[in-house]
Scaffold this active site. Sequence first.
Site, PDB file in Angstrom:
ATOM      1  N   PRO A  77     -14.381  17.204 -54.334  1.00 27.00           N
ATOM      2  CA  PRO A  77     -14.780  16.312 -53.247  1.00 27.00           C
ATOM      3  C   PRO A  77     -13.660  15.410 -52.739  1.00 27.00           C
ATOM      4  O   PRO A  77     -12.846  14.907 -53.507  1.00 27.00           O
ATOM      5  CB  PRO A  77     -15.913  15.483 -53.842  1.00 27.00           C
ATOM      6  CG  PRO A  77     -15.800  15.628 -55.316  1.00 27.00           C
ATOM      7  CD  PRO A  77     -15.156  16.947 -55.559  1.00 27.00           C
ATOM      8  N   ASN A  78     -13.657  15.270 -51.433  1.00 20.28           N
ATOM      9  CA  ASN A  78     -12.780  14.381 -50.676  1.00 20.28           C
ATOM     10  C   ASN A  78     -11.329  14.856 -50.597  1.00 20.28           C
ATOM     11  O   ASN A  78     -10.526  14.253 -49.896  1.00 20.28           O
ATOM     12  CB  ASN A  78     -12.848  12.939 -51.204  1.00 20.28           C
ATOM     13  CG  ASN A  78     -14.245  12.378 -51.103  1.00 20.28           C
ATOM     14  OD1 ASN A  78     -14.868  12.467 -50.052  1.00 20.28           O
ATOM     15  ND2 ASN A  78     -14.759  11.847 -52.198  1.00 20.28           N
ATOM     16  N   ARG A  80      -6.568  10.282 -46.321  1.00 19.29           N
ATOM     17  CA  ARG A  80      -7.271   9.414 -47.273  1.00 19.29           C
ATOM     18  C   ARG A  80      -6.275   8.708 -48.193  1.00 19.29           C
ATOM     19  O   ARG A  80      -5.477   9.346 -48.860  1.00 19.29           O
ATOM     20  CB  ARG A  80      -8.206  10.284 -48.115  1.00 19.29           C
ATOM     21  CG  ARG A  80      -8.811   9.601 -49.292  1.00 19.29           C
ATOM     22  CD  ARG A  80      -9.492  10.605 -50.187  1.00 19.29           C
ATOM     23  NE  ARG A  80     -10.038   9.935 -51.355  1.00 19.29           N
ATOM     24  CZ  ARG A  80     -10.198  10.508 -52.526  1.00 19.29           C
ATOM     25  NH1 ARG A  80      -9.882  11.764 -52.702  1.00 19.29           N
ATOM     26  NH2 ARG A  80     -10.689   9.824 -53.523  1.00 19.29           N
ATOM     27  N   TYR A 129      -2.500   9.248 -52.522  1.00 18.23           N
ATOM     28  CA  TYR A 129      -2.500  10.707 -52.416  1.00 18.23           C
ATOM     29  C   TYR A 129      -1.405  11.278 -51.513  1.00 18.23           C
ATOM     30  O   TYR A 129      -1.288  12.492 -51.381  1.00 18.23           O
ATOM     31  CB  TYR A 129      -3.866  11.189 -51.921  1.00 18.23           C
ATOM     32  CG  TYR A 129      -4.980  10.815 -52.866  1.00 18.23           C
ATOM     33  CD1 TYR A 129      -5.149  11.491 -54.066  1.00 18.23           C
ATOM     34  CD2 TYR A 129      -5.848   9.774 -52.576  1.00 18.23           C
ATOM     35  CE1 TYR A 129      -6.154  11.145 -54.957  1.00 18.23           C
ATOM     36  CE2 TYR A 129      -6.859   9.419 -53.453  1.00 18.23           C
ATOM     37  CZ  TYR A 129      -6.999  10.108 -54.637  1.00 18.23           C
ATOM     38  OH  TYR A 129      -7.996   9.757 -55.509  1.00 18.23           O
ATOM     39  N   ASN A 178      -8.719  21.052 -59.430  1.00 17.12           N
ATOM     40  CA  ASN A 178      -8.777  19.605 -59.264  1.00 17.12           C
ATOM     41  C   ASN A 178     -10.204  19.300 -58.843  1.00 17.12           C
ATOM     42  O   ASN A 178     -10.538  19.373 -57.662  1.00 17.12           O
ATOM     43  CB  ASN A 178      -7.772  19.116 -58.222  1.00 17.12           C
ATOM     44  CG  ASN A 178      -7.752  17.602 -58.100  1.00 17.12           C
ATOM     45  OD1 ASN A 178      -8.650  16.920 -58.590  1.00 17.12           O
ATOM     46  ND2 ASN A 178      -6.735  17.080 -57.440  1.00 17.12           N
ATOM     47  N   ALA A 198     -13.494  13.637 -58.409  1.00 21.36           N
ATOM     48  CA  ALA A 198     -14.435  12.751 -59.103  1.00 21.36           C
ATOM     49  C   ALA A 198     -15.389  13.509 -60.023  1.00 21.36           C
ATOM     50  O   ALA A 198     -15.856  12.962 -61.024  1.00 21.36           O
ATOM     51  CB  ALA A 198     -15.219  11.929 -58.089  1.00 21.36           C
ATOM     52  N   GLU A 212      -6.225  22.109 -65.392  1.00 21.66           N
ATOM     53  CA  GLU A 212      -6.801  20.944 -64.725  1.00 21.66           C
ATOM     54  C   GLU A 212      -5.659  20.140 -64.115  1.00 21.66           C
ATOM     55  O   GLU A 212      -4.659  19.868 -64.780  1.00 21.66           O
ATOM     56  CB  GLU A 212      -7.558  20.094 -65.738  1.00 21.66           C
ATOM     57  CG  GLU A 212      -8.144  18.831 -65.179  1.00 21.66           C
ATOM     58  CD  GLU A 212      -8.825  17.966 -66.234  1.00 21.66           C
ATOM     59  OE1 GLU A 212      -9.124  16.813 -65.904  1.00 21.66           O
ATOM     60  OE2 GLU A 212      -9.058  18.434 -67.364  1.00 21.66           O
ATOM     61  N   HIS A 270      -4.527  16.755 -61.490  1.00 23.30           N
ATOM     62  CA  HIS A 270      -4.860  15.529 -60.757  1.00 23.30           C
ATOM     63  C   HIS A 270      -3.607  15.038 -60.052  1.00 23.30           C
ATOM     64  O   HIS A 270      -2.520  15.043 -60.640  1.00 23.30           O
ATOM     65  CB  HIS A 270      -5.420  14.455 -61.684  1.00 23.30           C
ATOM     66  CG  HIS A 270      -6.702  14.870 -62.305  1.00 23.30           C
ATOM     67  ND1 HIS A 270      -7.894  14.869 -61.619  1.00 23.30           N
ATOM     68  CD2 HIS A 270      -6.965  15.363 -63.536  1.00 23.30           C
ATOM     69  CE1 HIS A 270      -8.851  15.331 -62.416  1.00 23.30           C
ATOM     70  NE2 HIS A 270      -8.313  15.641 -63.578  1.00 23.30           N
ATOM     71  N   ARG A 295      -5.781   4.355 -63.492  1.00 21.15           N
ATOM     72  CA  ARG A 295      -6.819   3.954 -62.549  1.00 21.15           C
ATOM     73  C   ARG A 295      -8.031   3.418 -63.304  1.00 21.15           C
ATOM     74  O   ARG A 295      -7.940   3.065 -64.471  1.00 21.15           O
ATOM     75  CB  ARG A 295      -7.163   5.158 -61.661  1.00 21.15           C
ATOM     76  CG  ARG A 295      -5.927   5.610 -60.847  1.00 21.15           C
ATOM     77  CD  ARG A 295      -6.215   6.750 -59.942  1.00 21.15           C
ATOM     78  NE  ARG A 295      -7.148   6.332 -58.896  1.00 21.15           N
ATOM     79  CZ  ARG A 295      -7.752   7.182 -58.082  1.00 21.15           C
ATOM     80  NH1 ARG A 295      -7.519   8.484 -58.181  1.00 21.15           N
ATOM     81  NH2 ARG A 295      -8.579   6.756 -57.151  1.00 21.15           N
TER      82      ARG A 295
END
Length: 137
Positions: A9-10, A17, A22, A71, A74, A95, A97, A104
Amino acid sequence: MKIIIINGPNLNLLGQREPEVYGSLSFDIFFNGLKRKYTTVELHYFQSNIEGEIIDKLQEVGFSYDGIILNAAAYTHTSIGIGDAVKAITTPVIEVHISNTFARETFRHQSFISPNAKGIIIGFGLKSYELALQSFL
Protein backbone atom coordinates in the site's frame (compact mmCIF):
# COMPACT_ATOMS: atom_id res chain seq x y z
CA MET A 1 16.00 -15.87 -14.14
CA LYS A 2 12.45 -14.69 -13.36
CA ILE A 3 12.06 -12.17 -10.50
CA ILE A 4 9.04 -10.16 -9.38
CA ILE A 5 8.90 -7.08 -7.21
CA ILE A 6 5.69 -6.88 -5.20
CA ASN A 7 4.89 -3.57 -3.53
CA GLY A 8 2.18 -2.94 -0.97
CA PRO A 9 0.00 0.00 0.00
CA ASN A 10 0.85 3.58 -0.89
CA LEU A 11 4.01 2.64 -2.76
CA ASN A 12 2.20 3.63 -5.96
CA LEU A 13 2.74 7.18 -4.69
CA LEU A 14 6.54 7.01 -4.66
CA GLY A 15 7.98 10.21 -6.05
CA GLN A 16 5.04 12.18 -4.66
CA ARG A 17 4.58 10.84 -1.13
CA GLU A 18 6.86 12.10 1.64
CA PRO A 19 9.93 12.68 -0.56
CA GLU A 20 12.04 13.33 2.54
CA VAL A 21 11.48 9.67 3.52
CA TYR A 22 10.96 7.92 0.17
CA GLY A 23 12.75 10.15 -2.36
CA SER A 24 11.44 11.98 -5.40
CA LEU A 25 11.76 9.24 -8.04
CA SER A 26 8.64 7.39 -9.15
CA PHE A 27 8.79 3.61 -8.91
CA ASP A 28 7.96 3.23 -12.61
CA ILE A 29 11.03 5.25 -13.61
CA PHE A 30 13.19 3.33 -11.12
CA PHE A 31 11.83 -0.05 -12.29
CA ASN A 32 12.45 0.77 -15.96
CA GLY A 33 16.04 1.62 -15.05
CA LEU A 34 16.42 -1.76 -13.32
CA LYS A 35 15.09 -3.52 -16.42
CA ARG A 36 17.61 -1.69 -18.62
CA LYS A 37 20.49 -2.50 -16.25
CA TYR A 38 19.63 -6.20 -15.70
CA THR A 39 18.75 -7.33 -19.21
CA THR A 40 19.42 -11.01 -18.46
CA VAL A 41 16.72 -11.04 -15.75
CA GLU A 42 13.03 -11.31 -16.57
CA LEU A 43 11.74 -8.64 -14.18
CA HIS A 44 8.08 -8.21 -13.33
CA TYR A 45 6.31 -5.73 -11.09
CA PHE A 46 3.06 -5.76 -9.14
CA GLN A 47 1.63 -3.21 -6.72
CA SER A 48 -1.57 -3.26 -4.73
CA ASN A 49 -3.10 -1.35 -1.87
CA ILE A 50 -5.22 -4.43 -1.08
CA GLU A 51 -3.91 -7.14 1.24
CA GLY A 52 -5.77 -10.00 -0.43
CA GLU A 53 -4.43 -9.08 -3.86
CA ILE A 54 -0.87 -9.25 -2.52
CA ILE A 55 -1.58 -12.69 -1.04
CA ASP A 56 -3.12 -13.82 -4.35
CA LYS A 57 -0.05 -12.62 -6.27
CA LEU A 58 2.33 -14.39 -3.85
CA GLN A 59 0.39 -17.63 -4.34
CA GLU A 60 0.29 -17.15 -8.12
CA VAL A 61 4.07 -16.67 -8.54
CA GLY A 62 5.33 -18.44 -5.43
CA PHE A 63 5.99 -21.81 -7.06
CA SER A 64 7.23 -20.75 -10.50
CA TYR A 65 9.46 -17.67 -10.12
CA ASP A 66 13.12 -17.70 -9.07
CA GLY A 67 12.71 -14.90 -6.57
CA ILE A 68 10.31 -12.42 -5.03
CA ILE A 69 11.29 -9.00 -3.74
CA LEU A 70 8.51 -7.97 -1.35
CA ASN A 71 7.89 -4.57 0.16
CA ALA A 72 4.58 -5.12 1.89
CA ALA A 73 4.81 -1.58 3.32
CA ALA A 74 2.47 -1.11 6.31
CA TYR A 75 1.13 -4.66 5.88
CA THR A 76 4.58 -5.88 6.98
CA HIS A 77 3.64 -4.94 10.53
CA THR A 78 -0.01 -5.99 10.50
CA SER A 79 -0.63 -8.86 8.10
CA ILE A 80 -0.37 -12.36 9.46
CA GLY A 81 -1.96 -13.44 6.16
CA ILE A 82 0.91 -12.11 4.04
CA GLY A 83 3.41 -13.67 6.45
CA ASP A 84 1.60 -17.00 6.14
CA ALA A 85 1.57 -16.71 2.32
CA VAL A 86 5.35 -16.18 2.29
CA LYS A 87 5.72 -19.26 4.50
CA ALA A 88 3.45 -21.35 2.24
CA ILE A 89 5.32 -20.78 -1.04
CA THR A 90 8.60 -22.25 -2.26
CA THR A 91 10.01 -19.23 -4.14
CA PRO A 92 12.48 -17.39 -1.91
CA VAL A 93 11.39 -13.94 -0.72
CA ILE A 94 13.61 -10.99 0.14
CA GLU A 95 11.80 -8.49 2.36
CA VAL A 96 12.66 -4.91 1.40
CA HIS A 97 12.01 -1.53 2.99
CA ILE A 98 13.01 1.83 1.53
CA SER A 99 13.32 3.55 4.91
CA ASN A 100 15.00 2.24 8.04
CA THR A 101 11.92 0.93 9.80
CA PHE A 102 13.85 0.69 13.08
CA ALA A 103 14.41 4.46 13.03
CA ARG A 104 10.67 5.07 12.77
CA GLU A 105 7.63 4.42 14.96
CA THR A 106 7.88 1.46 17.33
CA PHE A 107 5.07 -0.46 15.62
CA ARG A 108 7.26 -0.62 12.49
CA HIS A 109 9.91 -2.64 14.37
CA GLN A 110 7.92 -5.88 14.03
CA SER A 111 7.52 -7.83 10.80
CA PHE A 112 5.25 -10.78 10.13
CA ILE A 113 7.25 -11.45 6.95
CA SER A 114 10.81 -11.60 8.30
CA PRO A 115 10.58 -15.02 9.99
CA ASN A 116 9.79 -16.60 6.61
CA ALA A 117 11.98 -14.45 4.35
CA LYS A 118 15.31 -15.53 2.88
CA GLY A 119 16.69 -12.12 3.89
CA ILE A 120 15.85 -8.53 4.72
CA ILE A 121 17.18 -5.28 3.25
CA ILE A 122 16.18 -2.13 5.10
CA GLY A 123 16.95 1.54 4.78
CA PHE A 124 18.90 2.01 1.55
CA GLY A 125 16.18 3.89 -0.32
CA LEU A 126 15.22 2.51 -3.71
CA LYS A 127 18.69 0.92 -3.84
CA SER A 128 17.23 -1.68 -1.42
CA TYR A 129 15.42 -3.26 -4.37
CA GLU A 130 18.59 -3.50 -6.43
CA LEU A 131 20.48 -5.02 -3.49
CA ALA A 132 17.73 -7.63 -3.18
CA LEU A 133 17.91 -8.33 -6.91
CA GLN A 134 21.68 -8.75 -6.69
CA SER A 135 21.24 -11.25 -3.86
CA PHE A 136 19.37 -13.54 -6.27
CA LEU A 137 22.09 -13.21 -8.90
